[in-house]
Scaffold this motif. Structure first.
Motif, PDB file in Angstrom:
ATOM      1  N   ASN A 114      51.297  51.091  21.754  1.00 12.13           N
ATOM      2  CA  ASN A 114      52.359  50.624  22.473  1.00 12.13           C
ATOM      3  C   ASN A 114      52.944  49.305  21.727  1.00 12.13           C
ATOM      4  O   ASN A 114      53.791  48.527  22.292  1.00 12.13           O
ATOM      5  CB  ASN A 114      52.612  50.512  23.899  1.00 12.13           C
ATOM      6  CG  ASN A 114      52.015  51.798  24.355  1.00 12.13           C
ATOM      7  OD1 ASN A 114      50.832  52.040  24.544  1.00 12.13           O
ATOM      8  ND2 ASN A 114      53.103  52.611  24.835  1.00 12.13           N
ATOM      9  N   HIS A 115      52.916  48.892  20.367  1.00  9.59           N
ATOM     10  CA  HIS A 115      53.329  47.666  20.076  1.00  9.59           C
ATOM     11  C   HIS A 115      53.370  47.545  18.559  1.00  9.59           C
ATOM     12  O   HIS A 115      54.604  47.331  18.227  1.00  9.59           O
ATOM     13  CB  HIS A 115      51.965  46.589  20.216  1.00  9.59           C
ATOM     14  CG  HIS A 115      52.179  45.067  19.936  1.00  9.59           C
ATOM     15  ND1 HIS A 115      51.500  44.286  20.621  1.00  9.59           N
ATOM     16  CD2 HIS A 115      53.012  44.698  19.187  1.00  9.59           C
ATOM     17  CE1 HIS A 115      52.008  42.909  20.135  1.00  9.59           C
ATOM     18  NE2 HIS A 115      53.072  43.292  19.299  1.00  9.59           N
ATOM     19  N   GLY A 116      52.565  47.731  17.798  1.00 10.48           N
ATOM     20  CA  GLY A 116      52.848  47.776  16.144  1.00 10.48           C
ATOM     21  C   GLY A 116      51.478  47.801  15.316  1.00 10.48           C
ATOM     22  O   GLY A 116      50.515  48.703  15.402  1.00 10.48           O
ATOM     23  N   LEU A 117      51.719  47.240  14.237  1.00 13.42           N
ATOM     24  CA  LEU A 117      50.505  47.283  13.238  1.00 13.42           C
ATOM     25  C   LEU A 117      49.942  45.835  12.650  1.00 13.42           C
ATOM     26  O   LEU A 117      50.838  44.870  12.867  1.00 13.42           O
ATOM     27  CB  LEU A 117      51.022  47.923  11.857  1.00 13.42           C
ATOM     28  CG  LEU A 117      50.237  47.943  10.745  1.00 13.42           C
ATOM     29  CD1 LEU A 117      49.016  48.746  10.754  1.00 13.42           C
ATOM     30  CD2 LEU A 117      51.356  48.587   9.617  1.00 13.42           C
ATOM     31  N   ILE A 118      48.697  45.667  12.341  1.00 13.07           N
ATOM     32  CA  ILE A 118      48.136  44.520  11.870  1.00 13.07           C
ATOM     33  C   ILE A 118      47.440  44.897  10.787  1.00 13.07           C
ATOM     34  O   ILE A 118      46.486  45.793  10.693  1.00 13.07           O
ATOM     35  CB  ILE A 118      47.192  43.815  12.784  1.00 13.07           C
ATOM     36  CG1 ILE A 118      48.164  42.952  13.770  1.00 13.07           C
ATOM     37  CG2 ILE A 118      46.283  42.642  12.176  1.00 13.07           C
ATOM     38  CD1 ILE A 118      47.385  42.313  14.924  1.00 13.07           C
ATOM     39  N   THR A 119      47.776  44.289   9.527  1.00 15.81           N
ATOM     40  CA  THR A 119      46.660  44.545   8.396  1.00 15.81           C
ATOM     41  C   THR A 119      46.509  43.176   7.811  1.00 15.81           C
ATOM     42  O   THR A 119      46.971  42.128   7.990  1.00 15.81           O
ATOM     43  CB  THR A 119      47.641  45.426   6.997  1.00 15.81           C
ATOM     44  OG1 THR A 119      48.955  44.374   6.836  1.00 15.81           O
ATOM     45  CG2 THR A 119      48.233  46.550   7.541  1.00 15.81           C
ATOM     46  N   VAL A 120      45.126  43.284   7.222  1.00 14.85           N
ATOM     47  CA  VAL A 120      44.502  42.085   6.672  1.00 14.85           C
ATOM     48  C   VAL A 120      44.268  42.445   5.282  1.00 14.85           C
ATOM     49  O   VAL A 120      44.067  43.353   4.676  1.00 14.85           O
ATOM     50  CB  VAL A 120      43.246  41.635   7.418  1.00 14.85           C
ATOM     51  CG1 VAL A 120      43.601  41.711   9.051  1.00 14.85           C
ATOM     52  CG2 VAL A 120      42.143  42.659   7.271  1.00 14.85           C
ATOM     53  N   GLY A 121      43.805  41.160   4.616  1.00 11.27           N
ATOM     54  CA  GLY A 121      43.503  41.046   3.128  1.00 11.27           C
ATOM     55  C   GLY A 121      42.926  40.010   2.608  1.00 11.27           C
ATOM     56  O   GLY A 121      42.768  38.854   3.215  1.00 11.27           O
ATOM     57  N   VAL A 122      42.068  40.101   1.463  1.00 14.60           N
ATOM     58  CA  VAL A 122      41.414  39.001   0.932  1.00 14.60           C
ATOM     59  C   VAL A 122      42.713  37.884   0.388  1.00 14.60           C
ATOM     60  O   VAL A 122      42.079  36.729   0.174  1.00 14.60           O
ATOM     61  CB  VAL A 122      40.602  39.276  -0.220  1.00 14.60           C
ATOM     62  CG1 VAL A 122      41.151  39.708  -1.439  1.00 14.60           C
ATOM     63  CG2 VAL A 122      39.657  38.282  -0.734  1.00 14.60           C
ATOM     64  N   ASP A 123      43.785  38.400   0.293  1.00 14.83           N
ATOM     65  CA  ASP A 123      45.074  37.706  -0.056  1.00 14.83           C
ATOM     66  C   ASP A 123      45.940  38.294   0.534  1.00 14.83           C
ATOM     67  O   ASP A 123      45.990  39.325   1.107  1.00 14.83           O
ATOM     68  CB  ASP A 123      44.786  37.361  -1.612  1.00 14.83           C
ATOM     69  CG  ASP A 123      45.031  38.654  -2.347  1.00 14.83           C
ATOM     70  OD1 ASP A 123      45.645  39.422  -2.060  1.00 14.83           O
ATOM     71  OD2 ASP A 123      44.495  38.703  -3.502  1.00 14.83           O
TER      72      ASP A 123
END
Length: 212
Positions: free
Chosen positions: A149-158
């Protein structure tokens, strides 16, 4: 790093990943975290507005950091490989968070950059420690997590990897919703998904030189 924050902010707006002032971006560099400030429209954001905090969240310079700082800090504490975080509210990824508890391994680019199964984190109010804990639990070793019920989080080495992960996840969510509507679809095997993910991590991925 501040310039990269501004460039990334422009990127998420131009690619329809956010509306208004919602969403946030951070980059970890050496012993500091650079993060978008709270409540500032992306089109007027300047380098001197970018908030800088230490690894414990103490404010160093710039405007007040995003209210989602607790989640960013918790991810950085638990994932040494992560140096950039992008939180957005895209349509398809958010829609999936309403109707499913995960996205299965559907397509090759998704499992390579994001992980074999993209989980949906349990709901908690934005900006709370509960949300931070739920996000880290569902993220695991993947590069994407959906927030219920909110959204998206993505992560990365950069930051480049984190932004690419946002686009790939949104595309995958769109494909998944089309497949659900059709009613029958195939998935990659767990063995193939793991092989593809390892291939990306060990040979395919390109890393910026100044991430740390």
């Amino acid at each position: 790093m501040k310039k990269k924050i501004l460039e990334a902010s422009k990127f998420i707006v131009e690619n329809g990943l956010v509306k208004g002032t919602w969403g946030n971006i951070s980059i970890r560099y050496e012993d500091k975290i650079y993060i978008t400030p709270s409540g500032i429209p992306y089109d007027i954001l300047t380098e001197d507005m970018v908030s800088v905090v230490d690894l414990k969240g103490n404010h160093i310079e710039g405007l007040n950091p995003s209210s989602e700082l607790p989640t960013h800090l918790e991810i950085y504490r638990t994932r040494e490989d992560v140096n950039a975080i992008v939180h957005t509210h895209p349509i398809f990824s958010t829609t999936v968070s309403l109707v499913a508890d995960h996205i299965p391994p559907l397509i090759e680019d998704s499992v390579m950059i994001l992980g074999s199964k993209i989980l949906v984190a349990e709901y908690a109010l934005a900006g709370t420690e509960d949300l931070a804990i739920n996000v880290v639990k569902a993220l695991g070793n993947n590069n994407a997590v959906l927030l219920k019920n909110h959204g998206l989080i993505t992560v990365g080495v950069d930051i480049k990897e984190a932004l690419t992960a946002s686009l790939v996840c949104e595309k995958t969510a769109e494909i998944y919703l089309y497949a659900l509507n059709i009613g029958k679809f195939s998935t990659l095997s767990e063995e193939d998904a793991i092989m593809l993910r390892n291939k990306y991590l060990n040979s395919y991925r390109q890393i910026e030189k100044d991430v740390r």
